[in-house]
Design a protein around this motif. Structure first.
Motif, PDB file in Angstrom:
ATOM      1  N   LEU A 239       4.261  11.636  -7.053  1.00 42.86           N
ATOM      2  CA  LEU A 239       4.692  10.358  -6.488  1.00 42.86           C
ATOM      3  C   LEU A 239       3.786   9.965  -5.315  1.00 42.86           C
ATOM      4  O   LEU A 239       3.383   8.807  -5.184  1.00 42.86           O
ATOM      5  N   ILE A 240       3.495  10.942  -4.453  1.00 42.67           N
ATOM      6  CA  ILE A 240       2.602  10.682  -3.317  1.00 42.67           C
ATOM      7  C   ILE A 240       1.224  10.259  -3.817  1.00 42.67           C
ATOM      8  O   ILE A 240       0.629   9.297  -3.330  1.00 42.67           O
ATOM      9  N   PHE A 241       0.713  10.993  -4.809  1.00 43.52           N
ATOM     10  CA  PHE A 241      -0.610  10.664  -5.350  1.00 43.52           C
ATOM     11  C   PHE A 241      -0.621   9.268  -5.969  1.00 43.52           C
ATOM     12  O   PHE A 241      -1.539   8.467  -5.720  1.00 43.52           O
ATOM     13  N   ASN A 242       0.395   8.959  -6.773  1.00 46.57           N
ATOM     14  CA  ASN A 242       0.415   7.674  -7.466  1.00 46.57           C
ATOM     15  C   ASN A 242       0.508   6.505  -6.500  1.00 46.57           C
ATOM     16  O   ASN A 242      -0.089   5.449  -6.734  1.00 46.57           O
ATOM     17  N   GLU A 243       1.269   6.667  -5.413  1.00 47.14           N
ATOM     18  CA  GLU A 243       1.368   5.597  -4.426  1.00 47.14           C
ATOM     19  C   GLU A 243       0.010   5.367  -3.761  1.00 47.14           C
ATOM     20  O   GLU A 243      -0.334   4.241  -3.398  1.00 47.14           O
ATOM     21  N   GLY A 244      -0.769   6.431  -3.612  1.00 46.45           N
ATOM     22  CA  GLY A 244      -2.116   6.282  -3.080  1.00 46.45           C
ATOM     23  C   GLY A 244      -3.085   5.720  -4.099  1.00 46.45           C
ATOM     24  O   GLY A 244      -3.973   4.929  -3.765  1.00 46.45           O
ATOM     25  N   TYR A 245      -2.896   6.104  -5.362  1.00 52.29           N
ATOM     26  CA  TYR A 245      -3.835   5.703  -6.415  1.00 52.29           C
ATOM     27  C   TYR A 245      -3.688   4.225  -6.774  1.00 52.29           C
ATOM     28  O   TYR A 245      -4.663   3.514  -6.966  1.00 52.29           O
ATOM     29  N   THR A 246      -2.443   3.753  -6.867  1.00 58.00           N
ATOM     30  CA  THR A 246      -2.164   2.337  -7.121  1.00 58.00           C
ATOM     31  C   THR A 246      -0.950   1.963  -6.295  1.00 58.00           C
ATOM     32  O   THR A 246       0.188   2.253  -6.688  1.00 58.00           O
ATOM     33  N   ALA A 247      -1.177   1.335  -5.145  1.00 56.66           N
ATOM     34  CA  ALA A 247      -0.092   1.027  -4.219  1.00 56.66           C
ATOM     35  C   ALA A 247       0.882   0.039  -4.849  1.00 56.66           C
ATOM     36  O   ALA A 247       0.471  -0.928  -5.500  1.00 56.66           O
ATOM     37  N   THR A 248       2.172   0.283  -4.662  1.00 58.96           N
ATOM     38  CA  THR A 248       3.180  -0.584  -5.271  1.00 58.96           C
ATOM     39  C   THR A 248       3.276  -1.937  -4.577  1.00 58.96           C
ATOM     40  O   THR A 248       3.751  -2.908  -5.156  1.00 58.96           O
ATOM     41  N   SER A 249       2.841  -2.007  -3.309  1.00 60.37           N
ATOM     42  CA  SER A 249       2.909  -3.271  -2.586  1.00 60.37           C
ATOM     43  C   SER A 249       1.825  -3.285  -1.514  1.00 60.37           C
ATOM     44  O   SER A 249       1.110  -2.300  -1.320  1.00 60.37           O
ATOM     45  N   GLY A 250       1.729  -4.428  -0.824  1.00 56.88           N
ATOM     46  CA  GLY A 250       0.736  -4.542   0.237  1.00 56.88           C
ATOM     47  C   GLY A 250      -0.525  -5.240  -0.222  1.00 56.88           C
ATOM     48  O   GLY A 250      -0.607  -5.781  -1.333  1.00 56.88           O
ATOM     49  N   THR A 251      -1.537  -5.220   0.637  1.00 55.53           N
ATOM     50  CA  THR A 251      -2.782  -5.944   0.359  1.00 55.53           C
ATOM     51  C   THR A 251      -3.872  -5.057  -0.236  1.00 55.53           C
ATOM     52  O   THR A 251      -4.822  -5.563  -0.821  1.00 55.53           O
ATOM     53  N   ASP A 252      -3.767  -3.748  -0.072  1.00 57.70           N
ATOM     54  CA  ASP A 252      -4.779  -2.823  -0.607  1.00 57.70           C
ATOM     55  C   ASP A 252      -4.314  -2.265  -1.941  1.00 57.70           C
ATOM     56  O   ASP A 252      -3.140  -1.896  -2.107  1.00 57.70           O
ATOM     57  N   TRP A 253      -5.259  -2.164  -2.890  1.00 57.03           N
ATOM     58  CA  TRP A 253      -4.892  -1.635  -4.199  1.00 57.03           C
ATOM     59  C   TRP A 253      -4.693  -0.125  -4.154  1.00 57.03           C
ATOM     60  O   TRP A 253      -3.880   0.431  -4.866  1.00 57.03           O
ATOM     61  N   MET A 254      -5.455   0.539  -3.292  1.00 58.15           N
ATOM     62  CA  MET A 254      -5.366   1.996  -3.175  1.00 58.15           C
ATOM     63  C   MET A 254      -5.135   2.373  -1.720  1.00 58.15           C
ATOM     64  O   MET A 254      -5.492   1.636  -0.806  1.00 58.15           O
ATOM     65  N   ARG A 255      -4.535   3.561  -1.536  1.00 61.22           N
ATOM     66  CA  ARG A 255      -4.399   4.156  -0.208  1.00 61.22           C
ATOM     67  C   ARG A 255      -4.962   5.567  -0.309  1.00 61.22           C
ATOM     68  O   ARG A 255      -4.223   6.535  -0.553  1.00 61.22           O
ATOM     69  N   PRO A 256      -6.275   5.719  -0.154  1.00 69.71           N
ATOM     70  CA  PRO A 256      -6.927   7.012  -0.400  1.00 69.71           C
ATOM     71  C   PRO A 256      -6.354   8.165   0.416  1.00 69.71           C
ATOM     72  O   PRO A 256      -6.370   9.306  -0.046  1.00 69.71           O
ATOM     73  N   ALA A 257      -5.844   7.882   1.617  1.00 66.12           N
ATOM     74  CA  ALA A 257      -5.308   8.971   2.441  1.00 66.12           C
ATOM     75  C   ALA A 257      -4.140   9.669   1.748  1.00 66.12           C
ATOM     76  O   ALA A 257      -3.989  10.891   1.842  1.00 66.12           O
ATOM     77  N   LEU A 258      -3.310   8.897   1.031  1.00 68.92           N
ATOM     78  CA  LEU A 258      -2.193   9.505   0.308  1.00 68.92           C
ATOM     79  C   LEU A 258      -2.701  10.349  -0.865  1.00 68.92           C
ATOM     80  O   LEU A 258      -2.150  11.421  -1.147  1.00 68.92           O
ATOM     81  N   CYS A 259      -3.727   9.863  -1.557  1.00 69.32           N
ATOM     82  CA  CYS A 259      -4.316  10.666  -2.647  1.00 69.32           C
ATOM     83  C   CYS A 259      -4.845  11.989  -2.106  1.00 69.32           C
ATOM     84  O   CYS A 259      -4.634  13.052  -2.706  1.00 69.32           O
ATOM     85  N   GLU A 260      -5.543  11.918  -0.977  1.00 66.15           N
ATOM     86  CA  GLU A 260      -6.101  13.136  -0.382  1.00 66.15           C
ATOM     87  C   GLU A 260      -4.988  14.099   0.027  1.00 66.15           C
ATOM     88  O   GLU A 260      -5.121  15.323  -0.140  1.00 66.15           O
ATOM     89  N   GLU A 261      -3.892  13.559   0.559  1.00 65.24           N
ATOM     90  CA  GLU A 261      -2.783  14.414   0.962  1.00 65.24           C
ATOM     91  C   GLU A 261      -2.149  15.084  -0.249  1.00 65.24           C
ATOM     92  O   GLU A 261      -1.830  16.277  -0.235  1.00 65.24           O
ATOM     93  N   ALA A 262      -1.974  14.331  -1.333  1.00 64.17           N
ATOM     94  CA  ALA A 262      -1.402  14.900  -2.553  1.00 64.17           C
ATOM     95  C   ALA A 262      -2.318  15.978  -3.130  1.00 64.17           C
ATOM     96  O   ALA A 262      -1.844  17.030  -3.596  1.00 64.17           O
TER      97      ALA A 262
END
Length: 426
Positions: A201-224
């Protein structure tokens, strides 16, 4: 100078806090108290290190300080007659303890209870008695060492919301009297599935953000990815742990190619594969091989998804992708972990392998599925297949419906552009 010391403290804390909280949790059996005692040690570091300089072994210094706080707490805590003899022995044993160097490598740190403490902490933070969003927040706090502010920013929520979520999660664990242990026997599989679900779940939210202006949040992917690697170190014989890590490594390898210079999404067919990270691909394929060897032919959902990602990773170009293999893997996944989302992905693979009409027939059967009623990728896939069949006006309507459902601004813009493309015969 103080700024550099504070940066070092923040880095050490992020690396060491899971180990410290896990060890304290084993001693005090109270998650809230364990975290409070660990925070006390952090405050002590912030007070002493800028004045006295960094200790030779910062992790060990924090652990020693935190355990002393725990000893002080246990000494002053009122206890029943029946527990006093046991407590005295416990205190004596703890005071005689030589604290290991927790700044060493993970392999060296596995001596004693460290690995078990981390595993217990992971299973506690990811306990299914908590709602998924609470599990994510608590895992990022306890295992990631992230501040409430960092978690709030990553999850696009207010700090107050995240703080309340974490407080409620700890209270719920206490009320449910969740044991601080690694489940065994028949209890292990469902509990491990919950842990893997949280990390993904953490990775997916980083890989394709469910909301907001950025498509990805790489920091969450790195944390996952960090959590996945830690979990595989701690549970090296679990094939699905290796499968999840393989899946995340392979998907993360595409990060640099998934957006253009303006931050707009670039979908898989259009990505420049020369920008894919070859090191992550090699690591992912190695983890997949390891997981399949451990599974002995009985592949679970993460291993199967990793095998699908590996098919893409091995293809030098989109046109080289072997879609019949991917369609077969999705069919196998549908039997192991059936879901409408898996069926939608199978439709895409079937369309590529056997033509858009074959894929559209699967999609048509999903249009009334209640679980996909607000899933924007369903009308998006429908629009893509309709466009390939030359049914442009229907495709435009499908893309517009997908855009209306999309929560992420970048995805919405992409889908509206596709709707405009479908409406333009040129």
């Amino acid at each position: 100078m103080h700024s550099a010391v504070h940066d070092t403290i923040a880095t050490v804390w992020r690396l060491e806090s899971p180990v410290i909280v896990g060890a304290l949790m084993r001693l005090v059996r109270d998650l809230g108290l364990a975290e409070e005692l660990a925070q006390d040690a952090l405050v002590a570091a912030l007070e002493h290190w800028p004045l006295n300089g960094l200790p030779d072994k910062p992790g060990a210094w924090l652990m020693t300080t935190a355990k002393r706080r725990a000893l002080d707490h246990l000494r002053h805590r009122q206890m029943s007659e029946a527990r006093q003899g046991e407590l005295a022995a416990e205190l004596a044993a703890m005071e005689a303890l030589t604290v290991p160097d927790f700044s060493d490598s993970l392999d060296e740190r596995r001596a004693g209870n460290v690995a078990d403490d981390l595993l217990r902490l992971i299973f506690t933070a990811c306990h299914p008695v908590l709602a998924p969003d609470a599990r994510v927040a608590l895992t990022l706090k306890l295992l990631g060492g992230l501040s409430t502010h960092e978690i709030a920013r990553a999850c696009l929520a207010t700090e107050t919301t995240i703080a309340q979520r974490i407080v409620r999660a700890k209270r719920r664990l206490a009320e449910a009297d969740v044991p601080y242990e690694v489940p065994r026997g028949a209890d292990l599989a469902p509990r491990l599935a919950s842990v893997l679900e949280v990390v993904y779940l953490i990775f997916n939210e980083g890989y394709t953000a469910t909301s907001g202006t950025d498509w990805m949040r790489p920091a969450l992917c790195e944390e996952a990815l960090r959590l996945g690697r830690m979990l595989l170190e701690l549970a090296p014989t679990e094939p699905e742990v290796a499968g999840l890590l393989a899946l995340m490594e392979l998907q993360a390898s595409r990060t640099a190619a998934r957006t253009d210079a303006q931050g707009r999404p670039v979908l898989l067919p259009d990505q420049v594969r020369g920008r894919w990270d070859r090191l992550l691909i090699r690591r992912g394929l190695a983890a997949l091989e390891r997981g399949e060897r451990l599974a002995g032919g009985a592949r679970g959902p993460y291993l199967l998804q990793a095998a699908i990602a590996a098919c893409h990773a091995r293809a030098a170009r989109w046109q080289d992708t072997h879609w019949p293999d991917i369609a077969a893997l999705y069919a196998e996944l549908a039997t192991v972990a059936p879901s409408p989302v898996v069926e939608l992905n199978r439709a895409v693979a079937v369309a590529q392998a056997h033509g858009p009409e074959a894929g559209l027939s699967i999609v048509d059967g999903l249009l009334t599925h209640p679980a996909l009623a607000r899933y924007h990728w369903l009308p998006s896939v429908q629009g893509d297949l309709l466009l390939k069949l030359g049914r442009r006006s229907e495709a435009r309507v499908a893309f517009e419906r997908a855009a209306a459902l999309a929560g992420n601004q970048q995805e919405r813009g992409l889908l509206l552009a596709r709707a405009a493309q479908a409406g333009d015969p040129a």
